[in-house]
Design a protein around this motif. Structure first.
Motif, short mmCIF file in Angstrom:
data_model
loop_
_atom_site.label_atom_id
_atom_site.label_comp_id
_atom_site.label_asym_id
_atom_site.label_seq_id
_atom_site.Cartn_x
_atom_site.Cartn_y
_atom_site.Cartn_z
N GLY A 94 -46.78 47.19 124.58
CA GLY A 94 -46.96 48.63 124.41
C GLY A 94 -47.10 49.00 122.95
N ALA A 95 -47.28 50.28 122.71
CA ALA A 95 -47.42 50.77 121.35
C ALA A 95 -46.11 50.62 120.58
N PRO A 96 -46.18 50.44 119.29
CA PRO A 96 -44.96 50.35 118.48
C PRO A 96 -44.14 51.64 118.58
N SER A 97 -42.82 51.48 118.55
CA SER A 97 -41.94 52.64 118.64
C SER A 97 -40.59 52.32 118.02
N ASP A 144 -41.80 60.06 116.31
CA ASP A 144 -42.25 58.85 116.99
C ASP A 144 -43.17 59.22 118.15
N VAL A 146 -44.39 57.53 120.78
CA VAL A 146 -43.98 57.13 122.13
C VAL A 146 -42.88 58.03 122.65
N ARG A 171 -41.45 47.30 125.93
CA ARG A 171 -42.86 46.97 125.72
C ARG A 171 -43.26 47.08 124.24
N ALA A 172 -42.62 48.02 123.54
CA ALA A 172 -42.88 48.10 122.10
C ALA A 172 -42.38 46.85 121.39
N TRP A 205 -40.34 51.77 127.67
CA TRP A 205 -41.27 51.82 126.55
C TRP A 205 -40.73 51.04 125.36
#
Length: 335
Positions: free
Chosen positions: A182-185, A232, A234, A176-177, A173
């Motif tokens: 992916g979603a920001p994390s 967070d 994610v 991908r962030a 994750w």
């Protein structure tokens, strides 16, 4: 040959808890006194083969017996990681029996050591245990000695979670962030930062080229929980999935044993659960209250060899005082 000590007049027992990363062996007197203790490396039959793994275990057993001043005891209770299938338990029992260090031998998966440590000594011995450490597993005991268990040998047996898996999820994750898939994390900054690196591309390269050893990936699990505790999304989703898996295993085991409507312990242990990370622990307790409202969750932090030793005392018919002495040695505060 029997072993006596501290007033005990019955043969002592050997207790073995062998995990993936370490092995504990103890010689226990019939009165519950710990007469010797030895620690060694992990027990990994899938890596080195069953015979070689047992040979390594036997060297620790011999060292513990030598410390206690004997060559043989009455019973050996071995709770072993990677004894996931009945056929594996049978093979390991044969190999340990052939070593001739005890009159009788019982082998069980190491989850049963955690379960026994969390059960009352006076009985009944019914309940469920979930271990979430390097991996994840679950076992349960019902009335009449019935058991519930899972193969717990990875994705091919439907498993999800444990420290190794959580580290991989966090990395996936975070990657991908970082690259936008992916979603920001915050994981994208915190994971590389743990190793003194500036970015996920640097961490990916360091892991791929083994500049950061693969064995160090487990260090990312506390980072994951810290980021989740900060809110967070994610990281919290990963932890929520882990809580779901823990509770699914527990409730399925309770259902198989017809214990869903009984006030029985659900014993939680292993490094991930024993750490009591609030986001995970609170989610597990809440889900259990919803799906198995009569279950009584409890975290056991005592060394798992305590459970193996308690199982040995069960086999030898020890007096109640022996259980108290043994628990005081390993866990003065109780469980």
């Amino acid at each position: 040959m029997g072993l006596t000590g501290n007033g005990a007049d019955r043969p002592a027992a050997l207790a073995v808890d062998a995990g993936n990363s370490k092995t504990d062996v103890a010689v226990v007197g019939a009165d519950g006194s710990v007469l010797s203790a030895v620690r060694g490396g992990g027990f990994q039959p899938p890596v080195v083969g069953a015979a070689r793994a047992v040979a390594g275990l036997a060297s620790l057993v011999d060292a513990a017996l030598a410390q206690a001043g004997t060559a043989r005891v009455g019973h050996l209770s071995a709770c072993l990681a990677n004894a996931d299938l009945p056929v594996e338990e049978e093979r390991l029992t044969e190999l340990l029996t052939a070593r001739g260090r005890s009159d009788t031998v019982t082998v069980a998966n190491d989850t049963f050591a955690l379960l026994r440590a969390g059960l009352p000594d006076e009985g009944p011995h019914t309940g469920v245990a979930v271990v979430c450490g390097a991996g994840i597993n679950c076992s349960g005991l019902g009335p009449g000695g019935r058991t519930a268990r899972f193969p717990a040998i990875g994705r091919i047996s439907g498993d999800w979670g444990g420290g190794g898996h959580l580290a991989e999820e966090a990395l996936w994750w975070a990657a991908r962030a970082d690259d936008g898939r992916g979603a920001p994390s915050a994981l994208a900054d915190r994971l590389p930062g743990h190793f003194g690196l500036a970015s996920m591309p640097q961490l990916i390269e360091a892991l791929h080229l083994r500049e950061v050893a693969a064995e160090r990936r487990h260090e990312l699990v506390p980072v994951l929980f810290a980021v989740a505790a900060e809110g967070d999304a994610v990281a919290r989703a990963i932890v929520a999935r882990q809580a779901e898996e823990i509770v699914v295993m527990a409730t399925v085991a309770l259902r198989r044993l017809n214990l869903l409507d009984e006030p029985v312990p659900v014993v939680l242990g292993g490094g991930v659960l024993a750490a009591r990370h609030p986001v995970l622990h609170e989610a597990v307790v809440a889900l259990l209250a919803e799906r198995a409202p009569k279950a009584v969750p409890q975290v056991v932090t005592a060394p798992p060899v305590l459970g193996a030793a308690l199982l040995a005392l069960d086999t030898t018919g020890a007096a109640p005082s022996a259980y108290d002495r043994l628990r005081t040695h390993y866990a003065p505060a109780g469980r």
